[in-house]
Design an enzyme around this catalytic site. Structure first.
Site, short mmCIF file in Angstrom:
data_model
loop_
_atom_site.label_atom_id
_atom_site.label_comp_id
_atom_site.label_asym_id
_atom_site.label_seq_id
_atom_site.Cartn_x
_atom_site.Cartn_y
_atom_site.Cartn_z
CE LYS A 4 23.90 -39.53 21.92
NZ LYS A 4 24.31 -38.31 22.55
CG ASP A 58 27.82 -41.43 20.70
OD1 ASP A 58 28.50 -41.67 21.72
OD2 ASP A 58 27.32 -40.32 20.46
P1 ATP Z 1 28.35 -36.49 17.12
O1 ATP Z 1 28.37 -36.19 18.57
O2 ATP Z 1 28.95 -37.84 16.76
O3 ATP Z 1 28.84 -35.38 16.25
P2 ATP Z 1 25.53 -35.89 16.76
O4 ATP Z 1 24.47 -36.76 17.26
O5 ATP Z 1 25.71 -34.58 17.41
O6 ATP Z 1 26.83 -36.77 16.77
P3 ATP Z 1 24.99 -36.44 13.94
O7 ATP Z 1 23.59 -36.15 13.59
O8 ATP Z 1 25.40 -37.85 14.02
O9 ATP Z 1 25.35 -35.60 15.24
O10 ATP Z 1 25.92 -35.64 12.89
C1 ATP Z 1 27.28 -35.41 13.10
C2 ATP Z 1 27.97 -35.23 11.75
O11 ATP Z 1 27.95 -36.47 11.05
C3 ATP Z 1 27.32 -34.20 10.85
O12 ATP Z 1 28.30 -33.27 10.49
C4 ATP Z 1 26.86 -34.97 9.62
O13 ATP Z 1 27.11 -34.31 8.40
C5 ATP Z 1 27.66 -36.26 9.65
N1 ATP Z 1 26.89 -37.45 9.20
C6 ATP Z 1 27.38 -38.46 8.47
N2 ATP Z 1 26.44 -39.39 8.27
C7 ATP Z 1 25.32 -38.99 8.89
C8 ATP Z 1 24.01 -39.54 9.03
N3 ATP Z 1 23.67 -40.71 8.49
N4 ATP Z 1 23.12 -38.84 9.76
C9 ATP Z 1 23.48 -37.67 10.35
N5 ATP Z 1 24.70 -37.10 10.22
C10 ATP Z 1 25.62 -37.74 9.50
#
Ligand code: ATP
Length: 307
Positions: free
Chosen positions: A14, A140
């Protein structure tokens, strides 16, 4: 394993067309108003039934945990514990969305697992109970149960679907390997630079009422840009100085970059996908990580109940 019990799901990334912070709440969370947009690009999840409450996650990205620290695993375990204590599943996650990049990868995986296991385990749960589990998993996650274009309010858990936007081309740009902690970005916010939430209100008006009046599809993008904003840029730029220089570099190329979520990924929209591709090639040659995609037109389970 009978083939009827295998599902393939797309877990899309997203971007936030707007993200405005209204205030910091007494419980420590921030009250948000954000228009979220699902993209065509995302992760892939395969799910197969396993006996006796057994859950197993495989992931092709060795950096990610495969136990209860992984949001996909957490989603499966939460659903099983609440609604299907005797059911089990084996999940395979093909990770395409950059991790901790502001693109909602983990949350999208979690929502896809809730939707997918609801089908695989034939639970027939409606949106509301799934929504409650989603809110428990992360701010989210509820958005990804709806997908497409939606307003998220509160911590992000109150969702109001908006009309689906056309497949507008999007370029995602980031520095390879750069990650930003969402918590730290919130802690670094520059409150003096944050305004009132008015842009999101205007964006909603554009998407619900103003849209009909736009005759030329090439006008969609400039109209959107009129109200696009991300209050988290103030925090992310204070934390990682190289992000404001990257934004300037992208602007000098003629792009209009905006940070997605808490970053560090920027996105830029342009009605001309060839132009966007050429700019993406240029940035890629300079060593940036670029992904060319579009706004999503369909979401969710792809090949359910395969023959
Ligand atoms: P947020 O703003 O919630 O942190 P984001 O989109 O910036 O989200 P994500 O890719 O969801 O980032 O990763 C955030 C954290 O979640 C990372 O530190 C990662 O290790 C952990 N994580 C746990 N499960 C997953 C997954 N299935 N995919 C990606 N990251 C994950």
């Amino acid at each position: 394993m009978s083939p009827q019990n295998i599902l393939e799901l797309h877990a899309p990334a997203k971007i936030n067309l707007s993200l405005e912070i209204l205030y910091r709440r007494d419980d420590g969370f921030h009250e948000l108003k954000t228009v979220m947009q699902e993209l065509a690009f995302g992760d892939l999840l395969h799910m197969a039934e396993m006996p006796e409450g057994h859950l197993k996650l495989y992931c092709d990205d060795p950096v990610l945990p495969t136990g209860k620290e992984n949001l996909a695993f957490q989603a499966a375990s939460l659903l099983r514990d609440h609604y299907a204590p005797t059911r089990g599943a084996s999940l395979t996650l093909y990770k395409r969305i950059p991790v901790a990049a502001g693109l909602g990868g983990g949350s999208s995986d979690a929502a896809a697992v809730l939707k997918g296991l609801n089908k695989l385990w034939k639970l027939n749960l409606q949106l509301e109970p799934l929504q409650e589990l989603a809110a428990e998993l992360g701010s989210d996650v509820p958005f990804f149960l709806h997908g497409k274009t939606a307003l998220a309010a509160g911590r992000g858990e109150r969702i109001a679907p908006l009309p689906t936007l056309p497949p507008i081309p999007v370029l995602l740009i980031s520095l390879p390997g750069q990650v930003l902690s969402t918590a730290l970005v919130y802690r670094s916010l520059r409150w003096d630079k944050i305004k009132s939430g008015e842009n999101t209100g205007n964006l909603i008006w554009l998407l619900t009422e103003g849209w009909e009046r736009i005759k030329d599809k090439n006008d969609w993008v400039p109209q959107l840009y009129h109200f696009m904003i991300n209050d988290l840029e103030t925090g992310a730029f204070a934390l990682a100085g190289n992000l404001s220089s990257l934004k300037e570099e992208l602007q000098q190329m003629g792009l209009m970059p905006l940070l997605s979520g808490s970053g560090p990924t920027f996105f830029a929209l342009c009605p001309d996908s060839d132009k966007l591709r050429a700019m993406g090639d240029e940035l890629s040659a300079k060593g940036y990580r670029v992904i060319l995609t579009t706004f999503a037109q369909e979401s969710g389970v792809r090949n359910q109940d395969a023959e």
